[in-house]
Motif scaffolding. Sequence first.
Motif, PDB file in Angstrom:
ATOM      1  N   GLY A  55      18.283  -1.146 -43.503  1.00 64.26           N
ATOM      2  CA  GLY A  55      17.148  -1.715 -43.067  1.00 64.26           C
ATOM      3  C   GLY A  55      16.832  -3.089 -43.286  1.00 64.26           C
ATOM      4  O   GLY A  55      15.664  -3.558 -43.062  1.00 64.26           O
ATOM      5  N   CYS A  56      17.768  -3.922 -43.696  1.00 58.72           N
ATOM      6  CA  CYS A  56      17.653  -5.304 -44.260  1.00 58.72           C
ATOM      7  C   CYS A  56      17.643  -6.214 -42.565  1.00 58.72           C
ATOM      8  O   CYS A  56      17.448  -7.254 -42.553  1.00 58.72           O
ATOM      9  N   GLY A  57      17.924  -5.681 -41.641  1.00 60.30           N
ATOM     10  CA  GLY A  57      17.875  -6.105 -40.268  1.00 60.30           C
ATOM     11  C   GLY A  57      19.263  -6.581 -39.645  1.00 60.30           C
ATOM     12  O   GLY A  57      19.189  -7.495 -38.813  1.00 60.30           O
ATOM     13  N   LYS A  58      20.282  -6.356 -40.272  1.00 60.48           N
ATOM     14  CA  LYS A  58      21.594  -6.914 -39.736  1.00 60.48           C
ATOM     15  C   LYS A  58      21.828  -6.474 -38.099  1.00 60.48           C
ATOM     16  O   LYS A  58      22.124  -7.078 -37.598  1.00 60.48           O
ATOM     17  N   SER A  59      21.241  -4.968 -37.750  1.00 60.33           N
ATOM     18  CA  SER A  59      21.540  -4.690 -36.634  1.00 60.33           C
ATOM     19  C   SER A  59      20.511  -5.550 -35.467  1.00 60.33           C
ATOM     20  O   SER A  59      21.038  -5.838 -34.453  1.00 60.33           O
ATOM     21  N   THR A  60      19.416  -5.421 -35.926  1.00 57.54           N
ATOM     22  CA  THR A  60      18.238  -6.522 -35.423  1.00 57.54           C
ATOM     23  C   THR A  60      18.803  -7.645 -34.826  1.00 57.54           C
ATOM     24  O   THR A  60      18.851  -8.187 -33.881  1.00 57.54           O
ATOM     25  N   LEU A  61      19.353  -8.376 -35.930  1.00 53.79           N
ATOM     26  CA  LEU A  61      19.876  -9.731 -35.599  1.00 53.79           C
ATOM     27  C   LEU A  61      20.991  -9.754 -34.907  1.00 53.79           C
ATOM     28  O   LEU A  61      21.108 -10.456 -33.895  1.00 53.79           O
ATOM     29  N   TYR A  65      21.886 -11.534 -30.388  1.00 51.96           N
ATOM     30  CA  TYR A  65      22.828 -12.338 -30.123  1.00 51.96           C
ATOM     31  C   TYR A  65      23.398 -12.055 -28.558  1.00 51.96           C
ATOM     32  O   TYR A  65      23.948 -12.778 -27.941  1.00 51.96           O
ATOM     33  N   ASN A  66      23.394 -10.775 -28.128  1.00 51.40           N
ATOM     34  CA  ASN A  66      23.455 -10.385 -26.578  1.00 51.40           C
ATOM     35  C   ASN A  66      22.262  -9.842 -25.785  1.00 51.40           C
ATOM     36  O   ASN A  66      22.261  -9.321 -24.859  1.00 51.40           O
ATOM     37  N   ARG A  67      21.030 -10.123 -26.457  1.00 52.53           N
ATOM     38  CA  ARG A  67      19.751  -9.866 -26.041  1.00 52.53           C
ATOM     39  C   ARG A  67      19.611  -8.404 -25.589  1.00 52.53           C
ATOM     40  O   ARG A  67      18.850  -7.855 -24.863  1.00 52.53           O
ATOM     41  N   LEU A  68      20.017  -7.614 -26.397  1.00 50.90           N
ATOM     42  CA  LEU A  68      19.976  -6.074 -26.414  1.00 50.90           C
ATOM     43  C   LEU A  68      18.551  -5.690 -26.890  1.00 50.90           C
ATOM     44  O   LEU A  68      18.062  -4.707 -26.446  1.00 50.90           O
ATOM     45  N   ASN A  69      17.857  -6.680 -27.697  1.00 50.70           N
ATOM     46  CA  ASN A  69      16.724  -6.329 -28.105  1.00 50.70           C
ATOM     47  C   ASN A  69      15.627  -6.339 -26.882  1.00 50.70           C
ATOM     48  O   ASN A  69      14.452  -5.738 -26.976  1.00 50.70           O
ATOM     49  N   ASP A  70      15.977  -7.018 -25.625  1.00 55.51           N
ATOM     50  CA  ASP A  70      15.053  -7.063 -24.713  1.00 55.51           C
ATOM     51  C   ASP A  70      14.845  -5.632 -24.148  1.00 55.51           C
ATOM     52  O   ASP A  70      13.708  -5.362 -23.683  1.00 55.51           O
ATOM     53  N   LEU A  71      15.819  -4.696 -24.475  1.00 58.12           N
ATOM     54  CA  LEU A  71      15.469  -3.438 -24.037  1.00 58.12           C
ATOM     55  C   LEU A  71      14.422  -2.557 -24.784  1.00 58.12           C
ATOM     56  O   LEU A  71      13.734  -1.511 -24.523  1.00 58.12           O
ATOM     57  N   ILE A  72      14.130  -3.065 -26.263  1.00 59.95           N
ATOM     58  CA  ILE A  72      13.283  -2.518 -26.934  1.00 59.95           C
ATOM     59  C   ILE A  72      11.720  -2.848 -26.771  1.00 59.95           C
ATOM     60  O   ILE A  72      11.660  -4.553 -26.837  1.00 59.95           O
ATOM     61  N   PRO A  73      10.876  -2.308 -26.335  1.00 61.46           N
ATOM     62  CA  PRO A  73       9.455  -2.676 -25.900  1.00 61.46           C
ATOM     63  C   PRO A  73       9.052  -3.098 -27.234  1.00 61.46           C
ATOM     64  O   PRO A  73       9.107  -2.712 -28.481  1.00 61.46           O
ATOM     65  N   GLY A  74       8.162  -4.343 -27.365  1.00 68.45           N
ATOM     66  CA  GLY A  74       7.614  -4.885 -28.263  1.00 68.45           C
ATOM     67  C   GLY A  74       8.471  -5.726 -29.108  1.00 68.45           C
ATOM     68  O   GLY A  74       8.112  -6.605 -30.080  1.00 68.45           O
ATOM     69  N   ALA A  75       9.823  -5.905 -29.066  1.00 69.53           N
ATOM     70  CA  ALA A  75      10.636  -6.505 -29.791  1.00 69.53           C
ATOM     71  C   ALA A  75      10.469  -8.077 -29.309  1.00 69.53           C
ATOM     72  O   ALA A  75      10.492  -8.452 -28.035  1.00 69.53           O
ATOM     73  N   ARG A  76      10.495  -9.024 -30.341  1.00 67.37           N
ATOM     74  CA  ARG A  76      10.242 -10.240 -30.057  1.00 67.37           C
ATOM     75  C   ARG A  76      11.062 -11.509 -30.844  1.00 67.37           C
ATOM     76  O   ARG A  76      11.160 -11.097 -32.027  1.00 67.37           O
TER      77      ARG A  76
ATOM     78  N   ILE B 192      25.806   0.503 -21.325  1.00 65.45           N
ATOM     79  CA  ILE B 192      25.897   0.031 -19.932  1.00 65.45           C
ATOM     80  C   ILE B 192      25.477  -1.357 -19.743  1.00 65.45           C
ATOM     81  O   ILE B 192      25.903  -2.311 -19.301  1.00 65.45           O
ATOM     82  N   VAL B 193      24.140  -1.458 -20.502  1.00 68.05           N
ATOM     83  CA  VAL B 193      23.639  -2.697 -20.556  1.00 68.05           C
ATOM     84  C   VAL B 193      24.644  -3.600 -21.374  1.00 68.05           C
ATOM     85  O   VAL B 193      24.870  -4.993 -20.888  1.00 68.05           O
ATOM     86  N   GLY B 194      25.054  -3.351 -22.422  1.00 72.11           N
ATOM     87  CA  GLY B 194      26.091  -4.206 -23.126  1.00 72.11           C
ATOM     88  C   GLY B 194      27.506  -4.592 -22.355  1.00 72.11           C
ATOM     89  O   GLY B 194      27.741  -5.706 -22.632  1.00 72.11           O
ATOM     90  N   ILE B 195      27.818  -3.946 -21.306  1.00 70.98           N
ATOM     91  CA  ILE B 195      29.118  -4.335 -20.680  1.00 70.98           C
ATOM     92  C   ILE B 195      28.639  -5.325 -19.614  1.00 70.98           C
ATOM     93  O   ILE B 195      29.476  -6.028 -19.061  1.00 70.98           O
ATOM     94  N   GLY B 196      27.308  -5.679 -19.688  1.00 69.45           N
ATOM     95  CA  GLY B 196      26.827  -6.719 -18.378  1.00 69.45           C
ATOM     96  C   GLY B 196      26.735  -6.424 -17.030  1.00 69.45           C
ATOM     97  O   GLY B 196      26.524  -6.798 -16.301  1.00 69.45           O
ATOM     98  N   ALA B 197      26.137  -4.768 -17.177  1.00 71.71           N
ATOM     99  CA  ALA B 197      25.932  -4.403 -15.798  1.00 71.71           C
ATOM    100  C   ALA B 197      24.524  -4.372 -15.734  1.00 71.71           C
ATOM    101  O   ALA B 197      23.741  -4.262 -16.485  1.00 71.71           O
TER     102      ALA B 197
END
Lengths: 273, 301
Positions: A55-61, A65-76, B192-197
Motif C-alpha cells: 500500500g505504499c504506492g510501488k505499483s502506483t508509481l 512510467y508507462n502511463r497505465l494510470n491513464d486508464l484509472i478514472p481520477g488518477a492524476r 493489451i494496453v501495456g503492449i502498446g495496442a
Amino acid sequence: MTNPSIETNHTSPIHGDVVIRTENVSIYYGSFQAVRNVFLDIPKNRVVAFIGPSGCGKSTLLRCYNRLNDLIPGARVEGKITYQGVDLYDPKVDPVEVRRRIGMVFQRPNPFPKSIYENIAFGARVNGFKGDLDELVERSLRGAALWDEVKDKLKESGLSLSGGQQQRLCIARAIAIEPEVILMDEPCSALDPISTLRVEDLINELKQQFTIIIVTHNMQQASRVADYTAFFNAEAGETGSRFGYLVEYAPTEQIFNAPQQQATQDYVSGRFG
Amino acid sequence: MTSSPNSANSKGQSAVSQYSVAPQRQFFGNFMTGLVLFCVALALLPLASILFMVLSQGLSRLLQDFPSVFTQLPPPPLVDGGGFRNAIVGTIITSLLGALISVPVGIMAAIYTVEFGQGNRISQFVRFCTNVLSGVPSIIAGLFAYGIVVLAMGTFSATAGGVALSVLMAPIVIRTTEEGLKSIPRDVRQAIVGIGATNFQGIFSVILPAVLPFIATGVTLALARAAGETAPLLFTALFNQYDARNPLREPTATLSVLIYNYAISPFRNQNELAWAAALIVVLLILGISVISRSLTSRKVY
Ligand SMILES: Nc1ncnc2c1ncn2[C@@H]1O[C@H](COP(=O)(O)OP(=O)(O)OP(=O)(O)O)[C@@H](O)[C@H]1O
Ligand SMILES: [Mg+2]
C-alpha cells in the motif's frame, strides 16, 4: 560519468546514463494522495528494485512510467517524469507510443486468450513489425527461456500453460516489442521457487539489453537481481490519510547492509511494525 | 410431534459437545428438499406434457407424409396431403433477417456500453432501454414494424417480419455479449494496453475473439426466440398460401403463423399440418438450444 541532475536537494546514487527521471512526483487517486514527492532516477541497463510495505504506492508509481494510470478514472500525476529527456505527460506525447517503449509484466500472468504464437505476434503486429514473425516469436521465446518447453505447441492457447510458463510468456511478449524499459510488478508472486529462479536468471540476462524496474516483496529477490534498490514507506499525513514516499534509494548492497535510514534498516531486517 | 424425545436427546448431547445438529433441523431440511423436488416436478410437468402432446399428435403425420410435408405447399381446404415448405422457408428467412439486423447492432451496442461508455449516461440509457425492450410484449414489436415498415412499403413482407423479430432479438444479443465482455479479466485489458495496442486493436483482435462463444450463444438463443414467435409476425409477415416469390416485399408464410391459422381452422387436414409444424418448431428450438449450450461450454474464461 556523474549525473547532471544532482542540483536538486535529493542526491542521486546513479552512475551512468539516466533513462527515466522522476522529479518531485506526487500521484493522486481523486483527492487521495497515494504517493508524495518522489525524486528517483532510473539508470540505463540496470535493474532497480522497488521494495516497501503493502500500500505504499510501488505499483502506483510503476504504472506512471508507462502511463497505465491513464486508464484509472481520477488518477492524476503531479511533478515531472521524463523519459530520455522527454516529458512523458506532455500532451503531445502519445501514451500508446510510450507503452511500446516501456513494456510491462504484471503481477499475475495475463496472457492473451490466444495461441502462444499469437500472444507474441499480436504485440509485434499492432506495433507495425515488418520483419519475419516466426523468427521474432522464436527469438522472444528463447529470450524468455520458454522456447524449449513450447516449441512443439505454438498453436495451443497461452492459457493452457502453467502459471510459471504463462509468466515467462508474458515476459516474452514484453521483450518481443523491443521496449527500452521493462516494468515488472511483482512478476514472481504467483510462481513457485523454481520458476521464480528462472525468471530471476532471465532478468539478469535481460539487463544487457533492457532497463528493468521490478517491484518485489521478496528481499532476497531484490538482493539477487537488483543493482539499485528503492525503499518506499507509507505514513499518515496531516489529514490522516496514508501516503507513500521514497525513504531511501541506493545501490542494493548499501540498502541491505548499510542503510542510512532507521526505517530501511527495520524493514530489510524484518523488524517492521 | 416428534420433537419431545428428540429435543431431550439433543440437550443430552449438548452437554458433551457445544454443538449438535438438532433433529428438527434435519427434518426441516429433508422436508424442504422434498418440497423443492416436488416443485421441480410441477414445473417440468407442463414441459413434458407439451412434448408428449406435440409428439403424439404431430409425429404420425410427419412420418406418414415424410418428405412431402417438407416439400409440398399447403393444400386447399378439404384436399388431403400437402405440406408447408413455404412456411419452413419463410421462418428461416424472417429469422435470418431478424438476426442480420439485431446481431451487428446488438454486438456494437454491447461493445459501446462495456468498452467505451463504462457507466456514462449514454451507456446507462442503453442498458435501461435493453431492459425495457426485453420486457416488451412481442405484439408491440409487431406493431412497431407494422408502423415503420408495412405502412411505408405498402405491403406485408418478410422484411417487416424480420424487423419485428430483430426488436425482440437485440436485447438477447446485447445481454449475452455484455456478459462475455465483462468476463474478460481486467488483467488482460491492462496487458493489451501495456503492449502498446490501441483500444480498437485490442477489442477487435483480442477481446472479441475471446467473446465469440458468448456471441454465438446469444445469436442462437435469439434465433430460437425468433423461430417460435407468432404475434409479431401476424401483421408484418402475415401469411401466404404459396411460396413468396420475393419474400422481401411480399407476404410470407412462417411456421408459427401457419400453426396459428391452421390450428383454429375447421378442417382436419389443416389441424394435422398444424400439429406437424408445431413438432418441427419444437424440434428446431430444442436443436438450437442444444447448439447454444455446447457453444457456451467453449468459453475461454
Ligand atoms: N485504482 C485505484 N483507485 C484508488 N486508489 C488506489 C487505486 N490503486 C491503488 N490505490 C491506493 O493507492 C495506494 C497505493 O497502492 P499501490 O497499489 O500502489 O500499493 P503497492 O505499494 O503496490 O502495494 P502492494 O505491495 O500491496 O502491491 C493504496 O492506498 C491504494 O489503496
Ligand atoms: Mg502493488
